[in-house]
Design an enzyme around this catalytic site. Structure first.
Site, PDB file in Angstrom:
ATOM      1  N   GLU A  32      -9.717   0.991   0.118  1.00  0.00           N
ATOM      2  CA  GLU A  32     -10.952   0.360  -0.346  1.00  0.00           C
ATOM      3  C   GLU A  32     -11.841   1.281  -1.182  1.00  0.00           C
ATOM      4  O   GLU A  32     -12.637   0.792  -1.974  1.00  0.00           O
ATOM      5  CB  GLU A  32     -11.795  -0.166   0.828  1.00  0.00           C
ATOM      6  CG  GLU A  32     -11.115  -0.171   2.157  1.00  0.00           C
ATOM      7  CD  GLU A  32     -10.730  -1.554   2.682  1.00  0.00           C
ATOM      8  OE1 GLU A  32      -9.856  -1.598   3.546  1.00  0.00           O
ATOM      9  OE2 GLU A  32     -11.280  -2.553   2.247  1.00  0.00           O
TER      10      GLU A  32
ATOM     11  N   THR B  73       0.813  -1.206   0.000  1.00  0.00           N
ATOM     12  CA  THR B  73       0.000   0.000   0.000  1.00  0.00           C
ATOM     13  C   THR B  73       0.852   1.265   0.000  1.00  0.00           C
ATOM     14  O   THR B  73       0.371   2.330  -0.342  1.00  0.00           O
ATOM     15  CB  THR B  73      -0.887  -0.005   1.249  1.00  0.00           C
ATOM     16  OG1 THR B  73      -0.067  -0.410   2.358  1.00  0.00           O
ATOM     17  CG2 THR B  73      -1.999  -1.008   1.118  1.00  0.00           C
TER      18      THR B  73
ATOM     19  N   LYS C 123      -8.166   9.761   5.558  1.00  0.00           N
ATOM     20  CA  LYS C 123      -9.264   8.794   5.645  1.00  0.00           C
ATOM     21  C   LYS C 123      -8.911   7.417   5.096  1.00  0.00           C
ATOM     22  O   LYS C 123      -9.689   6.481   5.252  1.00  0.00           O
ATOM     23  CB  LYS C 123     -10.478   9.339   4.904  1.00  0.00           C
ATOM     24  CG  LYS C 123     -11.117  10.541   5.594  1.00  0.00           C
ATOM     25  CD  LYS C 123     -12.333  11.006   4.826  1.00  0.00           C
ATOM     26  CE  LYS C 123     -13.093  12.087   5.576  1.00  0.00           C
ATOM     27  NZ  LYS C 123     -14.202  12.600   4.745  1.00  0.00           N
TER      28      LYS C 123
ATOM     29  N   LYS D 171       1.142   9.871  -5.321  1.00  0.00           N
ATOM     30  CA  LYS D 171       1.582   8.832  -6.261  1.00  0.00           C
ATOM     31  C   LYS D 171       1.119   7.451  -5.793  1.00  0.00           C
ATOM     32  O   LYS D 171       0.472   6.713  -6.543  1.00  0.00           O
ATOM     33  CB  LYS D 171       3.108   8.868  -6.357  1.00  0.00           C
ATOM     34  CG  LYS D 171       3.692   8.024  -7.469  1.00  0.00           C
ATOM     35  CD  LYS D 171       5.209   8.237  -7.487  1.00  0.00           C
ATOM     36  CE  LYS D 171       5.796   7.894  -8.833  1.00  0.00           C
ATOM     37  NZ  LYS D 171       7.167   8.412  -8.965  1.00  0.00           N
TER      38      LYS D 171
END
Lengths: 169, 746
Positions: free
Chosen positions: B713, B475, B709, B641
């Protein structure tokens, strides 16, 4: 789950396998059931090449064998005796990066990084084949390499940048 | 001196990029350990029943096979359910590998061969003589819907709230509304299939001490699990996992290769690697099949009057896995009359497991398809219908959003996509022999924060090191945390080292739910602030009195120096501070906890607006997503990015969910039939075309100190309905079962 196999008669009969991997001659003694992928990973300490399916379905194990991209999980090591293999560890001189490696970093062409060695080796092989000219053709000829993170557009952007550079050189 | 340029907001390339492109990043199965043994798992071939006999003698007779572990010879283990529970365990009784002769699901691990080589272990695993007594089973959700019941409540319910209470009188309001839509949806099973096979290398260090390289989304989660089950001291179990080859939720719970690898290593007092094969990657958690029914209505002005959403999800016989499927529509659309229902059916399968946007991506497909149909029936543009029903507050809980820039997402996304060129009439747009369709949908995903700890060390060379047990599953955690830490002390990224992926480091929860940046990032920010305070207090005591009369608020930190903000000549370098600290590094840690009292006054969510163009071949039904735009409002974006890549990845997952991936189940056999990557389809490069991402500015001073936040997902949730709505626009057919195959359009 696995289908029962007949007892391999060669279970104990290792064979010498000579490979030149990333320019270094390797003398291995392997049973015939060892794949080229496992020969690299488990018997030569070259874990840069990844196993994603072991069935030729994902492309993570792609290496360059005698100038061509091959799926190392579908190649038995003994059948590659005498071959020259380039893996992700050997595509650029130590301390340096191949233009594709640089482009992959710049374009964020990976997330988890697990398919990356296969994507890069496959792209090098594809460019050498010289068949893909357009972006659509590159996408088609890179479609044997899966990326589960969904870095697809960034991967193709990185390859197109390098492909265009080499065309203009 | 150049003024310090904030690192937050910069498109910094992944800091581990070099290791990943050179093959030197080591994943769980990449550690060469002297004398390593190889384990190969044996799985049940029946779905339910008992093992009557388990003869391993043919395998054990092979030279080089050290042991075959089964339920008959496994070491004795922990007794209580709680000892098997992990941070993501749903209410119930967690699965225990090799516990007894009972078979609970098809593919259940029932044995482990350990041998000197991988090839030998794999071969030996084919030599098992197993007799079963089979029992009747049920694996078909749709035929067992009549058994649906309410889920049990447990720890997991805190992060996965039950549906909100009904409001008004749904039936009456629905029946009285001029525009009504009812729809039924079915989603089948999906498997995460990260490209990396699940692997655990357990290094036996002697004296009950283990170093474990595990594929996990939580090093401390795996450490806890192993220590509890095998009765080891926490400090003797070290779990290391800096590189994770994708996970998407699959590694939120410790999987059985960890258990088996540790069990074998302890028993044989050797180091053991257990790697699952791709077939076995379908023998633990999955996204559960779900049936949904929606009934939405609107008045003649397009005002939504009533919302009813029912979801029935699959769970196992031993745990109540739940998802938030039906809570979303009322968070987005105010309606005076609502009825939200969520139920489970127990089946003879393994417990489902969170998979990228669990529940959200399932529910939003039903919600946003129904809204699209409502717009079509009411003859209102789908974007206009959403704007008409736009709400600044979360009506379902009657509280404001901490921030909500969804309107901007709609407007900027529509503009970029060219939504105004859409012809609302189905089958009205063409390109050669292809029908063209435009569709749009909304996305929403919760913005949570959990407690976490971080440690900071400033060394004599003026460099900062931050420690956290958190993983980076691809991630961008390493990069983003480095940027956050750099900003706190005004250092360039090169002078900050973020060390992670190790259970020995300070506590971080499992990595998932889009809460990692908000959770670990807040701890990093807090420890950075504490470090500033500490450095200043040392500097103040230094000889020369540079900071006499100054407070922390009067100074700035930039380029490895502390200085009076209004007088740069009064400054001290970090090196000088460490020298004044008797040359000892300054080391401190900080625990960060969400401000529950403040947070509970607000709903916190990331939003998106998705616009999709599809082409459908009129004769062949072949569907292509030719372009898509996602506009996202997710608070502060630390790294545009890596965040963009997260959204792109989510969009591609959305294409996959809508058009490609499904685990096909044979309910006669109770097993999955396509347990490989050639028959479990995910998009290939040739399937992916133009994808655009917009990050809308969103300032949030409530959600956490960083205003973030999370973006893991939100990229997927709006994509499947935008695609199916575009297919409706192209063909006039509304297909409510995913994935949509071309034959469904013929």
């Amino acid at each position: 789950m696995l289908t029962e196999l007949t007892e391999p008669t060669t279970l104990k009969a290792s064979q010498p396998v000579n490979l030149v991997v990333n320019g270094t001659p390797l003398q291995l003694n392997l049973l015939p059931w060892v794949s080229l992928l496992d020969a690299l990973r488990d018997y030569s300490g070259l874990t840069g090449t990844k196993k994603g399916c072991d069935h030729g379905q994902c492309g993570a194990c792609t290496v360059i064998c005698d100038g061509k991209r091959v799926l190392s999980c579908l190649s038995l090591a003994v059948s590659k005796d005498g071959s020259e293999i380039t893996t992700i560890e050997g595509i650029a001189p130590e301390g340096d990066l191949h233009p594709l490696q640089k482009a992959f970093i710049e374009h964020d062409a990976f997330q988890c990084g697990y398919c990356t060695p296969g994507q890069i080796c496959s792209a090098i092989g594809m460019m050498k084949e010289g068949k893909a000219k357009t972006r659509a053709e590159v996408k088609e000829l890179m479609s044997g390499n899966l990326c589960r993170c969904g870095a697809n557009t960034n991967i193709i952007d990185a390859i197109m940048e390098v492909q265009n550079q080499s065309v203009h050189e | 001196m150049e003024p310090y340029k904030s690192q937050i907001g910069q498109p910094v390339s992944r800091l581990e990029g070099h290791l990943k492109v050179t093959g030197t990043a080591r994943y769980a199965g990449d550690y060469s350990v002297p004398g390593l043994l190889y384990g190969y798992v044996i799985n049940s071939t029946i779905t339910k029943g008992k093992i009557i006999s388990f003869d391993t003698s043919r395998a054990k007779a092979l030279p080089g096979v050290l042991e075959v572990f089964t339920h008959e010879n496994r070491p004795s283990l922990a007794w209580f359910d709680l000892q098997y529970a992990d941070m993501d365990a749903p209410p119930g009784s967690p699965f225990r590998p090799l516990q007894d002769a009972d078979i609970l699901y098809n593919g259940q691990p029932i044995g482990l061969v350990v041998a000197e080589t991988f090839e030998l272990a794999r071969y030996a695993a084919t030599l098992m003589d197993i007799e079963y007594e089979e029992e009747a089973f049920d694996t078909d959700l749709r035929s067992q819907q009549h058994l649906a019941r309410s889920p049990k409540i447990g720890m997991a319910t805190m992060l996965k709230p039950l549906p909100p209470k009904p409001k008004g009188n749904f039936e009456k309001a629905f029946n009285a509304s001029p525009n009504q839509v009812s729809a039924e949806f079915f989603h089948g099973t999906e498997h995460h299939n990260p490209l990396e096979l699940f692997a655990t290398t357990t290094v036996y260090e002697g004296k009950g001490k283990l170093t474990i390289y595990d594929k996990t989304q939580g090093t401390i989660n795996s450490q806890m699990y192993v220590a509890n089950i095998f009765g080891l001291k926490f400090k003797n179990v070290r779990v290391i996992s800096p590189y994770v080859g994708g996970a998407f939720g699959s590694a939120l719970r410790p999987q059985y290769q960890l258990f088996l690898s540790v069990m074998a290593a302890l028993k044989l007092e050797r180091s053991v690697l257990v790697t699952l094969d791709r077939h076995q990657m379908f023998t633990f958690g999955h996204r559960p099949p779900t049936v949904q029914r929606t009934r939405f209505s609107a008045d003649n002005n397009g005002i939504i009057t009533a919302l009813n959403h029912l979801a029935i999800g699959e769970t196992s016989r031993f745990e109540d896995y739940t998802e938030v499927v039906v809570n979303w529509s009322h968070m987005l659309y105010p309606a005076a009359n609502t009825l939200m229902q969520y139920k489970l059916v127990e089946l003879d399968v393994y417990s489902p497991l969170d998979m990228r946007a669990p529940g959200g991506v399932t529910g939003m497909h039903a919600i946003e398809s129904t809204i699209d149909e409502l717009a079509h029936k009411s003859k209102i543009d789908p974007l206009q219908l959403r704007l008409t029903n736009y709400t600044e507050i979360d009506v379902s809980l009657n509280r404001p959003y901490s921030s909500k820039e969804l309107r901007e997402c709609y407007l900027q996304g529509a503009e970029k996509f060219g939504w105004d060129k859409r012809n609302p009439e189905p089958r009205s747009m063409r390109r050669g022999n292809k029908l063209v369709g435009y569709g749009m949908a909304t996305g929403i995903w919760e913005a949570n924060q959990l407690p976490a700890k971080a440690e900071a060390i400033l060394t004599g060379d003026g460099k900062l090191k931050i420690n956290s047990a958190v993983t980076d599953i691809g991630t961008g955690t390493l990069t983003v945390m480095t940027q956050i830490a750099a900003d706190e002390l005004g250092l360039p990224v090169e002078d900050v080292e973020f060390a992670y992926g190790d259970s020995k480091k300070p506590f971080a929860p499992i990595q998932g739910g889009s809460f990692t940046v908000s959770t670990v990032g807040s701890a990093v920010k807090a420890v950075g602030a504490a470090m500033r305070k500490k450095l200043f207090s040392i500097a103040k005591k230094m000889k020369g009195g540079v900071f006499d009369g100054a407070d922390l608020k009067d100074v700035s930190f930039e380029g490895g120096r502390v200085f009076i903000t209004n007088d740069r000549s009064r400054s001290v370098s970090f090196q000088e501070i460490i020298a004044a600290n008797d040359n000892k590094p300054v080391k401190l840690s900080k625990f960060s906890v969400p401000s529950i009292l403040k947070l509970k006054k607000y709903s916190r969510a990331a939003h998106s607006a998705v616009f999709v163009e599809v082409e459908v071949d009129e004769e062949l039904g072949v569907i292509n997503v030719t372009r898509a735009v996602t506009a996202v409002a997710a608070g502060k974006i630390i790294n545009p990015k890596t965040a963009r890549s997260q959204i792109l990845g989510g969009m591609i997952w959305g294409i996959s969910k809508a058009l490609r991936e499904e685990t096909i189940q044979d309910d006669g056999l109770g097993k999955y039939m396509n347990q490989n990557l050639s028959e479990y389809h995910i998009p290939v490069h040739a399937d992916i075309h133009e994808l655009d991402v917009i990050f809308v500015d969103e300032k949030d001073t409530v959600v956490n100190e960083l205003g973030t936040k999370g973006v893991g997902e939100i990229g997927i949730v709006g994509m499947p309905p935008a695609i199916t709505n575009a297919i409706f626009n192209a063909t006039g057919k509304r297909i409510n079962q995913l994935p949509i195959h071309f034959d469904m359009l013929l």
